[in-house]
Design a protein around this motif. Structure first.
Motif, mmCIF file in Angstrom:
data_model
loop_
_atom_site.group_PDB
_atom_site.id
_atom_site.type_symbol
_atom_site.label_atom_id
_atom_site.label_comp_id
_atom_site.label_asym_id
_atom_site.label_seq_id
_atom_site.Cartn_x
_atom_site.Cartn_y
_atom_site.Cartn_z
ATOM 1 N N ASN A 123 -3.642 10.183 3.442
ATOM 2 C CA ASN A 123 -2.203 9.281 2.577
ATOM 3 C C ASN A 123 -0.919 10.299 2.154
ATOM 4 N N ILE B 42 -6.646 12.413 -3.143
ATOM 5 C CA ILE B 42 -5.915 13.729 -2.557
ATOM 6 C C ILE B 42 -4.813 14.333 -1.679
ATOM 7 N N ILE C 242 -1.149 -13.935 1.488
ATOM 8 C CA ILE C 242 -2.344 -13.128 2.502
ATOM 9 C C ILE C 242 -1.692 -13.819 3.988
ATOM 10 N N GLY D 262 0.403 -1.092 0.086
ATOM 11 C CA GLY D 262 -0.104 -0.241 0.252
ATOM 12 C C GLY D 262 0.976 1.165 0.164
ATOM 13 N N ALA E 53 -0.520 3.553 8.505
ATOM 14 C CA ALA E 53 -1.140 4.552 9.346
ATOM 15 C C ALA E 53 -2.015 3.882 10.293
ATOM 16 N N ALA F 222 2.512 3.181 2.173
ATOM 17 C CA ALA F 222 3.622 3.369 2.954
ATOM 18 C C ALA F 222 4.598 1.468 2.825
HETATM 19 C C1 LIG Z 1 -12.172 5.080 -0.835
HETATM 20 C C2 LIG Z 1 -11.307 6.012 -0.114
HETATM 21 C C3 LIG Z 1 -10.556 6.668 0.002
HETATM 22 C C4 LIG Z 1 -9.199 7.576 0.196
HETATM 23 N N1 LIG Z 1 -9.548 8.885 0.004
HETATM 24 C C5 LIG Z 1 -8.062 9.995 0.089
HETATM 25 C C6 LIG Z 1 -7.695 10.415 0.132
HETATM 26 O O1 LIG Z 1 -8.588 10.782 -1.511
HETATM 27 N N2 LIG Z 1 -6.442 11.389 0.206
HETATM 28 C C7 LIG Z 1 -5.843 10.701 1.260
HETATM 29 O O2 LIG Z 1 -5.063 11.542 1.451
HETATM 30 N N3 LIG Z 1 -6.383 9.611 1.672
HETATM 31 C C8 LIG Z 1 -7.935 8.536 1.035
HETATM 32 N N4 LIG Z 1 -7.137 7.790 1.930
HETATM 33 C C9 LIG Z 1 -6.747 6.826 2.827
HETATM 34 C C10 LIG Z 1 -5.723 6.682 2.359
HETATM 35 O O3 LIG Z 1 -6.036 5.823 0.806
HETATM 36 C C11 LIG Z 1 -5.038 5.627 3.432
HETATM 37 O O4 LIG Z 1 -4.834 6.729 4.330
HETATM 38 C C12 LIG Z 1 -3.568 5.643 3.349
HETATM 39 O O5 LIG Z 1 -3.432 4.739 2.161
HETATM 40 C C13 LIG Z 1 -3.154 4.284 4.176
HETATM 41 O O6 LIG Z 1 -1.728 3.581 4.109
HETATM 42 P P1 LIG Z 1 -1.086 2.625 4.573
HETATM 43 O O7 LIG Z 1 -0.046 2.397 4.115
HETATM 44 O O8 LIG Z 1 -1.462 2.551 6.120
HETATM 45 O O9 LIG Z 1 -2.313 1.019 3.834
HETATM 46 P P2 LIG Z 1 -2.874 0.295 2.464
HETATM 47 O O10 LIG Z 1 -2.556 0.801 1.881
HETATM 48 O O11 LIG Z 1 -4.107 0.534 3.389
HETATM 49 O O12 LIG Z 1 -2.199 -0.336 2.380
HETATM 50 C C14 LIG Z 1 -2.443 -1.802 3.269
HETATM 51 C C15 LIG Z 1 -1.879 -3.195 2.070
HETATM 52 O O13 LIG Z 1 -1.651 -4.205 2.811
HETATM 53 C C16 LIG Z 1 -2.384 -5.668 2.422
HETATM 54 N N5 LIG Z 1 -2.424 -6.304 3.024
HETATM 55 C C17 LIG Z 1 -3.527 -6.401 4.611
HETATM 56 N N6 LIG Z 1 -3.519 -7.561 4.918
HETATM 57 C C18 LIG Z 1 -3.116 -7.950 4.720
HETATM 58 C C19 LIG Z 1 -2.290 -9.562 5.026
HETATM 59 N N7 LIG Z 1 -2.758 -9.969 5.510
HETATM 60 N N8 LIG Z 1 -1.219 -10.116 4.098
HETATM 61 C C20 LIG Z 1 -0.506 -9.422 2.654
HETATM 62 N N9 LIG Z 1 -1.182 -7.905 2.633
HETATM 63 C C21 LIG Z 1 -1.830 -7.139 3.132
HETATM 64 C C22 LIG Z 1 -3.418 -4.505 1.926
HETATM 65 O O14 LIG Z 1 -4.134 -5.192 0.236
HETATM 66 C C23 LIG Z 1 -2.610 -3.220 1.373
HETATM 67 O O15 LIG Z 1 -2.881 -3.109 0.056
HETATM 68 C C24 LIG Z 1 -9.087 7.240 1.578
HETATM 69 C C25 LIG Z 1 -8.759 5.256 1.558
HETATM 70 C C26 LIG Z 1 -10.561 5.411 0.675
HETATM 71 C C27 LIG Z 1 -10.225 3.451 1.508
#
Ligand SMILES: Cc1cc2nc3c(=O)[nH]c(=O)nc-3n(C[C@H](O)[C@H](O)[C@H](O)COP(=O)(O)OP(=O)(O)OC[C@H]3O[C@@H](n4cnc5c(N)ncnc54)[C@H](O)[C@@H]3O)c2cc1C
Length: 536
Positions: free
Chosen positions: A518, A99, A226, A19, A506, A21
């Motif tokens: 994001n 965004i 997974i 994702g 996050a 990060a």
């Molecule tokens: C519909 C929607 C709209 C949004 N709009 C915005 C926006 O416009 N601007 C903004 O700033 N933020 C927005 N956000 C929030 C932002 O996208 C998130 O805060 C950010 O992407 C979080 O990043 P992360 O790296 O923590 O997690 P994520 O990007 O969610 O990455 C986690 C990854 O881990 C993987 N994963 C989970 N469990 C497992 C497992 N057991 N085994 C292997 N892989 C796994 C997932 O499939 C995913 O690919 C939005 C979120 C959503 C869902």
């Protein structure tokens, strides 16, 4: 992308989650010559609705969505709320509205004051700058310089849909000033959004940081992988175990998903270090399935505790939205705006003089955002009122030891009454904007939702309970800190009590930032990479 020479010494790093990060961490390590395996539960990012921003609604409930739901919300009429989360290369960045919001400098100073040394605005501001390739002008006073050479495109210059110009005029009509750059020296005001797009198409951190390395054979990426749990031995992480058997058993995986087609191998992957980047909903679940979490809860669901960390799955919080939907009775709203986003403006606003920074961030769409219970005309637009400084806190809990056992997500919406009052102020402001001349006279705007005047606070409350929804910004469930409820160490992002294991996503935020999450998640990814590469 910054390339760093660092001593790799043959170590194998497993990064869980491609994702926002995780892609930065994996890409930065691999670019520096480390041996990296990136494990992603979802499939390839080939669905055209990912790159074509106006189609983002198609991704909800799709193969790319974990499709989670909250438990019934006690303080919102018992409603269950859909929480889409990305399950695909790119993670939630592949599903989001693109965004880019750094947050308010005071947010990070609060993190530092809460025991997170190294995370104040003066520490993280330069990290945002390094990430950005911004197409706009520098801040006038240059207190918070914008980045020009980073790997993430941040674009403010795109084709506008005419309704947004009128929405900005409506905000000005109710007393909100225009702000040309909410990521610059001042956050307050109404602005055009800055988007992570390149040539009009969505660009995720996976696209920027990892894809070129896959093509160059410098990183191993496994999709449909997974992670069931981490393998812990002698107080250190020694590897990860993938789900064994039918992937369709796993919470959220449907038969048509790419993840379901790749039947769980049950493979064990050995690692010298593991970086958990599965996001605010899945990182705490993976820790708990591995025996790291609140010991009593783990025993209740049949897991033998290895490290008693009571803060895992606590401190869940989210931003909230509440729609005001208006029909345009005298002009046609351009819904698709070619390849452009259906959301182009938002505003940061303080609901009262006691607020030291904006507590509300309404966001605007050129389409009607009807939920499953709503119907109405198609020639309509949405002014979503938005709460971005929530006080309510909830939990994530397991119901059993495996990834097949659905978890319980409970954000406790409106448990703290201050959240309802901030959102009410934002909601009233959005309704006033619909009634202002730039919308009421120039577009013939007439409210469709709420359906009636809502003459009393009780009637307003009933509409709030019925229509409140998520802003998709869940955070905080493995928060950093040095107190007994903290899960990771702010200086290293290592999980307290386990060697070789870090959380970088996050979930580590102690408090949610003022704005979309994001960019802060990307900043966390970059800070985590710098820590791993010895760059800070
Ligand atoms: C519909 C929607 C709209 C949004 N709009 C915005 C926006 O416009 N601007 C903004 O700033 N933020 C927005 N956000 C929030 C932002 O996208 C998130 O805060 C950010 O992407 C979080 O990043 P992360 O790296 O923590 O997690 P994520 O990007 O969610 O990455 C986690 C990854 O881990 C993987 N994963 C989970 N469990 C497992 C497992 N057991 N085994 C292997 N892989 C796994 C997932 O499939 C995913 O690919 C939005 C979120 C959503 C869902």
């Amino acid at each position: 992308m910054a390339h760093t020479n660092s001593n790799n010494s043959g170590q194998h790093t497993v990064v869980i989650g491609a994702g926002t990060a995780g892609s930065i961490v994996a890409g930065r390590l691999a670019a520096a010559g480390h041996t990296v395996t990136l494990l992603e539960a979802g499939g390839q990012d080939t669905n055209p609705a990912i790159t074509e921003l106006p189609r983002l609604g198609e991704l909800w409930h799709s193969a790319e969505d974990w499709d989670y739901f909250t438990v019934p919300q006690e303080h919102a009429s018992g409603r269950v709320i859909h929480w889409p989360r990305g399950r695909v290369l790119g993670g939630s960045h592949a599903l989001n509205a693109s965004i880019w919001v750094r947050g308010n400098p005071l947010d990070y100073d609060d993190w530092a004051a809460a025991g997170c040394d190294g995370w104040s605005w003066s520490d993280v501001g330069p990290v945002f700058e390094a990430l950005e390739n911004y197409d706009g002008a520098a801040s006038p006073d240059n207190l918070n310089p914008r980045g020009k050479d980073g790997p993430i495109p941040v674009v403010g210059n795109y084709k506008r849909s005419p309704i947004f110009e009128s929405i900005i005029a409506a905000a000005e009509a109710v007393g909100v000033e225009f702000n040309p750059d909410y990521n610059g020296d001042q956050q307050d005001g109404v602005s055009y959004e800055q988007l992570t797009i390149r040539n009009g198409k969505r660009c995720t951190t996976y696209t920027s940081y990892v894809k070129p390395l896959v093509e160059a054979g410098k990183i191993t990426v496994r999709t449909g992988a997974i992670v069931e749990k981490l393998l812990i031995g002698g107080g250190a992480v020694v590897g990860v175990e993938l789900h064994a058997g039918n992937n369709q058993e796993v919470e959220g995986v449907e038969s048509e998903d790419p993840a379901a087609r790749e039947t769980g191998s049950g493979d064990v992957i050995r690692a010298d270090q593991v970086i958990l980047c599965a996001g605010a909903l899945d990182s705490p679940k993976i820790l708990m399935r591995s025996g790291i979490g609140p010991a009593d809860h783990l025993r209740e669901v049949g897991i033998e505790p290895i490290v008693d960390l009571p803060g895992v799955g606590e401190n869940l919080h989210d931003h909230l939205l509440l729609p005001v939907i208006a029909e345009a009775t005298s002009r046609a709203v351009d819904h698709q705006v070619d390849e452009q986003s259906i959301s182009q403006t938002h505003l940061f606003w303080r609901s009262g003089p006691e607020q030291d920074r904006p507590d509300t961030q309404p966001i605007h769409f050129c389409v009607p955002m009807y939920d499953d219970t709503m119907t109405g005309p198609a020639n309509a637009f949405t002014l979503h009122s938005g709460l971005v400084r929530p006080y309510s806190r909830g939990t994530i809990r397991l119901t059993g030891p495996s990834s097949a056992d659905p978890a319980e997500y409970d954000p406790q919406i409106f448990a703290d009454p201050r959240d309802r009052e901030s959102l009410r102020a934002s909601f009233r402001q959005a309704r006033e904007m619909v009634r202002s001349a730039p919308l009421a006279e120039d577009w013939g705007a007439r409210e469709v939702y709420p359906e009636s005047d809502l003459a009393t606070e009780e009637e307003e409350n009933a509409y709030m309970d019925r229509a409140v929804t998520t802003y998709h910004h869940q955070v905080g469930t493995c928060r950093m800190g040095t107190d007994p409820m903290a899960v990771v160490d702010p200086a290293t992002l290592k999980v307290h009590g386990v060697e070789g294991l870090r959380v970088v996503d996050a979930s580590i935020m102690p408090f949610v930032t003022t704005g979309n999450t994001n960019a802060p998640s990307a900043m966390i990814g970059e800070k985590g990479a710098r820590m791993l590469l010895g760059e800070e």
